[in-house]
Scaffold this active site. Structure first.
Site, mmCIF file in Angstrom:
data_model
loop_
_atom_site.group_PDB
_atom_site.id
_atom_site.type_symbol
_atom_site.label_atom_id
_atom_site.label_comp_id
_atom_site.label_asym_id
_atom_site.label_seq_id
_atom_site.Cartn_x
_atom_site.Cartn_y
_atom_site.Cartn_z
ATOM 1 N N GLY A 529 0.869 -1.208 0.067
ATOM 2 C CA GLY A 529 0.122 -0.059 0.112
ATOM 3 C C GLY A 529 0.965 1.200 0.011
ATOM 4 O O GLY A 529 2.011 1.208 -0.347
ATOM 5 N N ASP A 640 9.572 -9.592 2.310
ATOM 6 C CA ASP A 640 9.882 -8.555 1.490
ATOM 7 C C ASP A 640 11.088 -7.500 2.176
ATOM 8 O O ASP A 640 10.920 -6.314 2.045
ATOM 9 C CB ASP A 640 8.873 -7.670 1.054
ATOM 10 C CG ASP A 640 8.969 -6.599 0.225
ATOM 11 O OD1 ASP A 640 9.909 -6.933 -0.657
ATOM 12 O OD2 ASP A 640 7.877 -5.709 -0.051
#
Length: 822
Positions: A529, A640
């Site tokens: 996001g 990540d």
């Protein structure tokens, strides 16, 4: 006519149905959940079938219970405690100085927790007053008992009020103490305590220090920064500074559960729970004779097994004055003066000194500085005589050092390797002249001045209170409106799950719009996001992440994972402050990191990161990942890791963001998980592209790639533009021309080549102006190459990486065959 028993049965069934439909309704009785709500009561008798347990953590590791410490046919004492279930070990007690009976009640109301006596009229123990009403009482899997309001904001936590024990993840702040119980079955506070000072972890008896953490043979000092708090984790006893810097550490064996306890006999222990039993790892002090009252007052402790006797010219006394007293009945040991200085008159002729035998010492001598150097024994005694707190001295024959024994006398012990001689202050048994430095007369002027002063003080307080209320009224009104909104929507199904343990504050959508000025300032974006900067009403700056890539994850799954993330606390992980649900929108509110991401600092046009800063960033990132993989209750694979998700704050604070938004694994389950593609190109491990199981070693690979970029200061995959010369022949003879040639550089392959040739300095960021040694670069390159080996099993764990970066383990030797794929 319907039988009474049948009516009763129908009533019970109807009540059970109502209870299942209304999760916020609570009553007294056995429920054994991790959360209870106001209007709940408990006593040992009401939960007799559960041995007094009335609350349990999610996985049943800890229980809240009202149990007896001593059970006899005629007398029993009960306490409200938190207990480690499998070992029945008490880690926290509320009413330790005021035991109750088995029928005394604990009540949870909107005002807090209250324990009353049998009559219910007198409060034995309670939580402090709160500004907000209590919404629920939760027992977390960490062992922390938490009161939260209706927005799930913490009002009170047992972790902030430790008794004699702390558990993993719990902080013991500077100025806080673990106070030992008076005895194993008597939980009232004893005289031994473990305290965190700004320099060390210390043990004290009656204010006198007898042990320091830095004295431990396996203690390592990493920094001279002031200490801020103590914490135990799976591998160490640690003292940290304000910025999370490790100051002192005692290494421990790796285990999933440890407790640290201050024991009644004056010892500090750290125990690991292994194979269904507690195993002691640290016992301090090791020698019995180093415990202040091991042999009573002035008792002589000999050998390490505490063989007790009395010094010459003393004999053993029992009763209220237990210990060793002068054999001469005309002499007695005086008590120290009180806090007002009342006691034996200074320079009294009644004071004399009894010499102890040679080769004796006192437990505190090694840990305090002498009050004077280079003085003779007469001057040292005179200093003590003029100090009514002083009860004896130790004087150095050769050094002239003068040590005072003040306030209380403990045991002494044999020590041959010193030149100190002890002298104990005594007084004649004839009535000593007592001085009272206070004048008992009450001046008439005071009768006028005191009321007048009180009047002005009251007026001043009222004015300041009025001004404070005027200043804060707008925020309180806003809070009131928010509470009204919550009250009006309390029947919403969204709120039924708000009492999940660890769930942080739930923000209203309008609050986030106001804080971010309608999401005006974007400060980052990523796979999950977009991030916006916001300022809350209390001027706290936050980072608001709008989640845009939840996939099929539903509301319950989102809240469950948010609760897990919100309960995680580590100095190298960005803290989740709250969340928001607005229809299909999801928001997470994080603490704000004012220096931005490692990507901006490493690859941007600003000042070049210094070498030591790079080392700190590498170590902080490794510690954060190690915690996610092995030390928190839910094993978390980040999935990540990249410079974008490594954030910096202030001078040295390094924190990982976006953890926990990927799949969560439990420690007890399989360590492998097959999942959809995640991560960022250039950092994802090769196993993502195969059917190989994804494990925490995938994060290790990503960390290795980031570590190489930290060394080089450039992205691993970059374009290099060079000028090339070309020659050609013509009618006028040979000529040359130049052209620009662009080629791609894959730095990990270059790092492997330079590693084979031991040419490490050629890999360092050329922008660095400071001198960097080949050994320092070699360590980071070898660690990085070990991390990016193609076979996951060959990669080290993040805990091993931390040890290598801290020089506690030698850097690994990467296998070239496992790196040829580069």
């Amino acid at each position: 006519m319907i039988p009474f028993a049948m009516v009763s049965l129908h009533f019970v069934n109807l009540f059970s149905l109502c209870f299942s439909l209304l999760p916020c309704l609570t009553v007294s009785g056995p429920i054994l959940k991790h959360t209870v709500f106001p209007n709940f009561t408990a006593s040992h008798l009401s939960f007799l079938d559960y041995n007094g347990d009335f609350l349990t953590s999610n996985n049943g590791t800890f229980t809240a219970s009202i149990r007896a410490s001593v059970v006899t046919s005629s007398f029993s004492t009960y306490y409200f405690s938190i207990i480690h279930k499998r070992s029945e070990t008490i880690i926290w007690t509320a009413n330790r100085d005021r035991p109750i009976s088995n029928s005394a009640e604990l009540r949870l109301t909107v005002n807090g927790i209250f324990i009353t006596d049998d009559s219910g009229k007198f409060t034995i123990w309670s939580t402090p007053p709160f500004d907000s009403p209590v919404g629920a009482l939760q027992l977390l899997e960490t062992g922390n008992l938490v009161l939260v309001d209706n927005r799930n904001a913490s009002l009170w936590e047992s972790f902030n009020y430790p008794t004699d024990t702390i558990v993993m993840g719990q902080h013991l702040l500077v100025g806080k103490s673990l106070v030992a119980s008076a005895a194993d079955a008597n939980f009232s506070m004893g005289n031994y305590r473990l305290s965190v000072s700004s320099e060390d972890l210390i043990m004290q008896w009656m204010g006198q220090t007898y042990w320091k953490m830095s004295m431990q043979a396996n203690a390592y000092k990493f920094s001279n920064n002031p200490v801020s708090y103590m914490e135990i984790n799976s591998t160490g006893l640690n003292l940290y500074g304000d910025d999370g810097t490790l100051v002192i550490q005692v290494l421990l064996n790796a285990s999933s559960l440890k407790i640290a306890k201050m024991r009644p006999e004056g010892r500090f222990t750290i125990m690991s729970f292994m194979r269904e039993e507690w195993v002691e790892e640290v016992v301090a002090p090791v020698e019995d004779c180093r415990i202040p009252m091991i042999c009573g007052k002035l008792g002589l402790c000999q050998t390490t097994r505490a063989v007790c006797s009395c010094p010459s010219e003393f004999y053993r006394s029992y009763g209220s004055n237990a210990g060793c007293v002068p054999a001469d009945n005309s002499l007695s040991l005086p008590a120290a003066c009180d806090s007002n200085g009342n006691g034996l008159e200074l320079n009294s002729t009644l004071v004399s000194y009894m010499k102890l035998d040679d080769g004796m010492s006192y437990f505190a001598n090694d840990l305090v500085d002498p009050v004077k150097h280079g003085v003779n024994v007469s001057i040292c005694q005179d200093i003590c005589s003029r100090n009514c707190y002083c009860l004896g001295i130790f004087h150095g024959n050769f050094s002239g050092s003068c040590y005072l024994l003040q306030n209380y006398l403990g045991s002494i012990y044999h020590r041959i390797d010193q030149d100190l001689i002890g002298y104990i202050k005594t007084s004649s048994t004839s009535s000593p002249k007592i001085s009272n430095k206070k004048d008992n007369s009450f001046p008439r002027t005071a009768m006028v001045l005191i009321p007048l002063f009180g009047f002005f003080l009251l007026v001043t307080i009222l004015i300041l209170t009025f001004l404070r209320l005027c200043k804060t009224r707008p925020s309180k009104v806003a809070v009131g409106r928010n509470l009204d909104r919550w009250s009006s929507s309390s029947s919403s199904p969204e709120l039924n799950i708000i009492t999940l343990p660890g769930l942080p504050i739930r923000f209203d959508f309008q609050e986030l719009i106001s804080a971010t000025e309608n999401f005006k300032t974007q400060i980052g974006s990523g796979g999950f996001g977009t991030v916006y900067r916001g300022t809350m009403p209390d001027e706290t700056v936050v980072a608001v992440k709008k989640i845009t890539n939840l996939g099929t994850r539903g509301k319950k799954e989102f809240l469950t994972e948010t609760a897990i993330i919100g309960s995680i606390r580590h100095v190298n992980l960005v803290r989740l402050k709250g969340f928001c649900i607005q229809g299909q929108l999801r928001f997470l509110v994080y603490e704000y990191m004012n220096k931005g991401s490692l990507e901006r600092l490493l690859f941007g046009t600003g000042p070049v990161l210094k070498w030591q800063e790079r080392l700190n960033i590498a170590l902080g990132t490794a510690k954060g990942l190690a915690y996610l993989h092995r030390e928190c209750h839910h094993k978390i694979i980040h999935c990540d890791i990249k410079p974008d998700n490594i954030l910096l704050h202030g001078e040295r604070s390094v924190k990982i963001s976006d953890f926990g938004l990927s799949k969560l694994l439990d420690h007890q389950k399989s360590s492998k998980l097959l999942t959809t593609m995640r991560g960022t190109r250039g950092y994802i491990a090769p196993e993502w592209l195969t059917s190989y199981g994804i494990t925490d070693k995938s994060d290790v690979y990503s960390f290795g790639m980031v570590l190489l970029e930290i060394v080089n200061g450039r992205r691993n995959w970059s374009l290099l533009t060079q000028t090339s010369e070309t020659s050609k022949s013509g009618s006028n003879g040979p000529s040359s021309s130049s052209s620009l040639e662009t080629r791609s550089i894959f730095f990990p392959a270059m790092a492997l080549k330079m590693h084979k040739q031991k040419r490490y300095l050629e890999l360092v960021d050329q922008r660095l102006e400071e001198k960097v040694t080949s050994e320092e670069v070699e360590k980071l390159v070898r660690v990085a190459l070990c991390c990016v080996q193609i076979v996951p099993e060959l990669r080290p764990t993040m805990a091993e990486v931390v040890s290598m970066l801290e020089n506690r383990l030698p850097p690994g030797e990467p296998m070239v065959d496992a790196l040829n794929f580069l």
